[in-house]
Design a protein around this motif. Structure first.
Motif, PDB file in Angstrom:
ATOM      1  N   ILE A  20       0.861  -1.174   0.000  1.00 38.40           N
ATOM      2  CA  ILE A  20       0.000   0.000   0.000  1.00 38.40           C
ATOM      3  C   ILE A  20       0.901   1.229   0.000  1.00 38.40           C
ATOM      4  O   ILE A  20       1.928   1.247   0.685  1.00 38.40           O
ATOM      5  CB  ILE A  20      -0.960   0.008   1.219  1.00 38.40           C
ATOM      6  N   THR A  21       0.516   2.234  -0.774  1.00 39.85           N
ATOM      7  CA  THR A  21       1.261   3.490  -0.798  1.00 39.85           C
ATOM      8  C   THR A  21       0.618   4.453   0.190  1.00 39.85           C
ATOM      9  O   THR A  21      -0.607   4.631   0.191  1.00 39.85           O
ATOM     10  CB  THR A  21       1.272   4.099  -2.216  1.00 39.85           C
ATOM     11  N   ILE A  22       1.452   5.059   1.025  1.00 40.58           N
ATOM     12  CA  ILE A  22       0.997   5.999   2.040  1.00 40.58           C
ATOM     13  C   ILE A  22       1.739   7.311   1.828  1.00 40.58           C
ATOM     14  O   ILE A  22       2.970   7.346   1.902  1.00 40.58           O
ATOM     15  CB  ILE A  22       1.282   5.469   3.465  1.00 40.58           C
ATOM     16  N   PRO A  23       1.017   8.408   1.556  1.00 36.11           N
ATOM     17  CA  PRO A  23       1.709   9.682   1.421  1.00 36.11           C
ATOM     18  C   PRO A  23       2.141  10.207   2.797  1.00 36.11           C
ATOM     19  O   PRO A  23       1.394  10.091   3.766  1.00 36.11           O
ATOM     20  CB  PRO A  23       0.663  10.606   0.790  1.00 36.11           C
ATOM     21  N   THR A  24       3.354  10.720   2.870  1.00 40.93           N
ATOM     22  CA  THR A  24       3.756  11.384   4.105  1.00 40.93           C
ATOM     23  C   THR A  24       3.047  12.729   4.155  1.00 40.93           C
ATOM     24  O   THR A  24       2.566  13.236   3.132  1.00 40.93           O
ATOM     25  CB  THR A  24       5.282  11.594   4.173  1.00 40.93           C
ATOM     26  N   ARG A  25       2.973  13.283   5.362  1.00 42.52           N
ATOM     27  CA  ARG A  25       2.322  14.577   5.554  1.00 42.52           C
ATOM     28  C   ARG A  25       3.339  15.556   6.128  1.00 42.52           C
ATOM     29  O   ARG A  25       4.303  15.150   6.782  1.00 42.52           O
ATOM     30  CB  ARG A  25       1.142  14.427   6.522  1.00 42.52           C
ATOM     31  N   TRP A  26       3.108  16.829   5.915  1.00 45.67           N
ATOM     32  CA  TRP A  26       3.977  17.870   6.447  1.00 45.67           C
ATOM     33  C   TRP A  26       4.180  17.674   7.943  1.00 45.67           C
ATOM     34  O   TRP A  26       5.286  17.764   8.460  1.00 45.67           O
ATOM     35  CB  TRP A  26       3.367  19.241   6.151  1.00 45.67           C
ATOM     36  N   MET A  27       3.116  17.347   8.656  1.00 44.34           N
ATOM     37  CA  MET A  27       3.194  17.203  10.114  1.00 44.34           C
ATOM     38  C   MET A  27       3.965  15.954  10.553  1.00 44.34           C
ATOM     39  O   MET A  27       4.312  15.832  11.722  1.00 44.34           O
ATOM     40  CB  MET A  27       1.794  17.188  10.735  1.00 44.34           C
ATOM     41  N   ASP A  28       4.251  15.034   9.623  1.00 47.39           N
ATOM     42  CA  ASP A  28       5.015  13.841   9.970  1.00 47.39           C
ATOM     43  C   ASP A  28       6.483  14.161  10.244  1.00 47.39           C
ATOM     44  O   ASP A  28       7.148  13.458  10.998  1.00 47.39           O
ATOM     45  CB  ASP A  28       4.946  12.796   8.851  1.00 47.39           C
ATOM     46  N   ASN A  29       6.997  15.213   9.591  1.00 46.36           N
ATOM     47  CA  ASN A  29       8.398  15.593   9.781  1.00 46.36           C
ATOM     48  C   ASN A  29       8.610  16.178  11.173  1.00 46.36           C
ATOM     49  O   ASN A  29       7.727  16.836  11.729  1.00 46.36           O
ATOM     50  CB  ASN A  29       8.834  16.631   8.751  1.00 46.36           C
ATOM     51  N   ASP A  30       9.794  15.944  11.719  1.00 50.27           N
ATOM     52  CA  ASP A  30      10.144  16.568  12.995  1.00 50.27           C
ATOM     53  C   ASP A  30      11.126  17.709  12.749  1.00 50.27           C
ATOM     54  O   ASP A  30      11.418  18.060  11.598  1.00 50.27           O
ATOM     55  CB  ASP A  30      10.687  15.530  13.990  1.00 50.27           C
ATOM     56  N   VAL A  31      11.643  18.293  13.804  1.00 49.23           N
ATOM     57  CA  VAL A  31      12.538  19.446  13.665  1.00 49.23           C
ATOM     58  C   VAL A  31      13.847  19.094  12.983  1.00 49.23           C
ATOM     59  O   VAL A  31      14.576  19.979  12.548  1.00 49.23           O
ATOM     60  CB  VAL A  31      12.822  20.120  15.032  1.00 49.23           C
ATOM     61  N   TYR A  32      14.159  17.808  12.851  1.00 52.97           N
ATOM     62  CA  TYR A  32      15.388  17.378  12.197  1.00 52.97           C
ATOM     63  C   TYR A  32      15.214  17.185  10.699  1.00 52.97           C
ATOM     64  O   TYR A  32      16.142  16.791  10.003  1.00 52.97           O
ATOM     65  CB  TYR A  32      15.912  16.094  12.831  1.00 52.97           C
ATOM     66  N   SER A  79      16.398   7.483   6.588  1.00 53.52           N
ATOM     67  CA  SER A  79      15.356   8.473   6.850  1.00 53.52           C
ATOM     68  C   SER A  79      14.357   8.558   5.707  1.00 53.52           C
ATOM     69  O   SER A  79      14.704   8.397   4.538  1.00 53.52           O
ATOM     70  CB  SER A  79      15.977   9.855   7.049  1.00 53.52           C
ATOM     71  N   ILE A  80      13.131   8.840   6.081  1.00 52.27           N
ATOM     72  CA  ILE A  80      12.049   9.160   5.160  1.00 52.27           C
ATOM     73  C   ILE A  80      11.639  10.589   5.501  1.00 52.27           C
ATOM     74  O   ILE A  80      11.650  10.971   6.675  1.00 52.27           O
ATOM     75  CB  ILE A  80      10.860   8.196   5.342  1.00 52.27           C
ATOM     76  N   ALA A  81      11.262  11.386   4.505  1.00 50.85           N
ATOM     77  CA  ALA A  81      10.879  12.768   4.772  1.00 50.85           C
ATOM     78  C   ALA A  81       9.723  13.195   3.870  1.00 50.85           C
ATOM     79  O   ALA A  81       9.607  12.735   2.736  1.00 50.85           O
ATOM     80  CB  ALA A  81      12.068  13.701   4.561  1.00 50.85           C
ATOM     81  N   PHE A  82       8.878  14.067   4.389  1.00 53.99           N
ATOM     82  CA  PHE A  82       7.852  14.704   3.582  1.00 53.99           C
ATOM     83  C   PHE A  82       8.552  15.493   2.490  1.00 53.99           C
ATOM     84  O   PHE A  82       9.574  16.120   2.759  1.00 53.99           O
ATOM     85  CB  PHE A  82       6.999  15.645   4.457  1.00 53.99           C
ATOM     86  N   PRO A  83       8.131  15.443   1.242  1.00 51.24           N
ATOM     87  CA  PRO A  83       6.864  14.952   0.710  1.00 51.24           C
ATOM     88  C   PRO A  83       6.946  13.581   0.033  1.00 51.24           C
ATOM     89  O   PRO A  83       6.187  13.295  -0.888  1.00 51.24           O
ATOM     90  CB  PRO A  83       6.503  16.030  -0.304  1.00 51.24           C
ATOM     91  N   GLU A  84       7.833  12.711   0.489  1.00 50.49           N
ATOM     92  CA  GLU A  84       7.956  11.388  -0.116  1.00 50.49           C
ATOM     93  C   GLU A  84       6.719  10.539   0.160  1.00 50.49           C
ATOM     94  O   GLU A  84       6.094  10.661   1.210  1.00 50.49           O
ATOM     95  CB  GLU A  84       9.169  10.650   0.460  1.00 50.49           C
ATOM     96  N   ASP A  85       6.415   9.663  -0.795  1.00 49.65           N
ATOM     97  CA  ASP A  85       5.432   8.612  -0.551  1.00 49.65           C
ATOM     98  C   ASP A  85       6.180   7.416   0.010  1.00 49.65           C
ATOM     99  O   ASP A  85       7.336   7.169  -0.331  1.00 49.65           O
ATOM    100  CB  ASP A  85       4.724   8.192  -1.840  1.00 49.65           C
ATOM    101  N   VAL A  86       5.521   6.683   0.865  1.00 48.30           N
ATOM    102  CA  VAL A  86       6.079   5.473   1.456  1.00 48.30           C
ATOM    103  C   VAL A  86       5.265   4.295   0.926  1.00 48.30           C
ATOM    104  O   VAL A  86       4.035   4.348   0.904  1.00 48.30           O
ATOM    105  CB  VAL A  86       5.977   5.517   2.998  1.00 48.30           C
TER     106      VAL A  86
END
Length: 148
Positions: A20-32, A79-86
């Motif tokens: 299943i493809t899950i889009p990352t969201r802006w809020m998923d990212n942390d300060v790093y 690492s995974i980061a917004f706006p990547e799809d997972v």
């Protein structure tokens, strides 16, 4: 990010049976600047429950038998980061009488090795009593389809 003392190896897409493809969201990212570790567990939960819903064996509001997470683990490699799809790969590694161990791999677009991988165990219970019950036949059949 990986623990070199860990005997686990990277899994690849071929180790999983459903995706299943899950889009990352802006809020998923942390300060790093990458997806925070707690979000990975949300991706695991989303992938498994979406599979069960799509297969018609889980109605989140009315099913008499539901799965409760009793154990979970995640190993982080890249690492995974917004706006990547997972892309989440799901397989069942152990199917018990009332429990299931799901294996989940999270993949960045186009990569064959998991950026993170983990598992969680559902114990299936009667919704009303919260007591363990045997897996219903339809659920067991659906889970056998993705057993590794």
């Amino acid at each position: 990010m990986s623990d070199n003392s860990n005997s686990k190896t990277y899994k690849s897409r071929s180790d999983y049976r459903h995706f299943i493809t899950i889009p990352t969201r802006w809020m998923d990212n942390d300060v790093y600047g990458h997806v925070n570790n707690v979000q990975y567990y949300s991706y695991f939960d989303t992938a498994v429950n979406r599979y069960l819903i799509d297969q018609g064996v889980l109605d989140i509001h009315h099913s008499e038998v539901i799965g409760l997470v009793v154990k979970t683990q995640c190993n982080y490699f890249r690492s995974i980061a917004f706006p990547e799809d997972v892309t989440a790969g799901v397989a069942v590694s152990k199917l018990g009488n009332s429990s299931v161990c799901y294996e989940i791999g999270l993949f960045k677009d186009g990569e064959t090795d998991a950026a993170a991988q983990g598992h969680f165990i559902h114990v299936y219970v009667d919704r009303a009593s919260q007591r363990p019950v045997a897996l219903p036949t339809a659920l067991r059949t659906v889970l056998e389809q993705i057993a590794s």
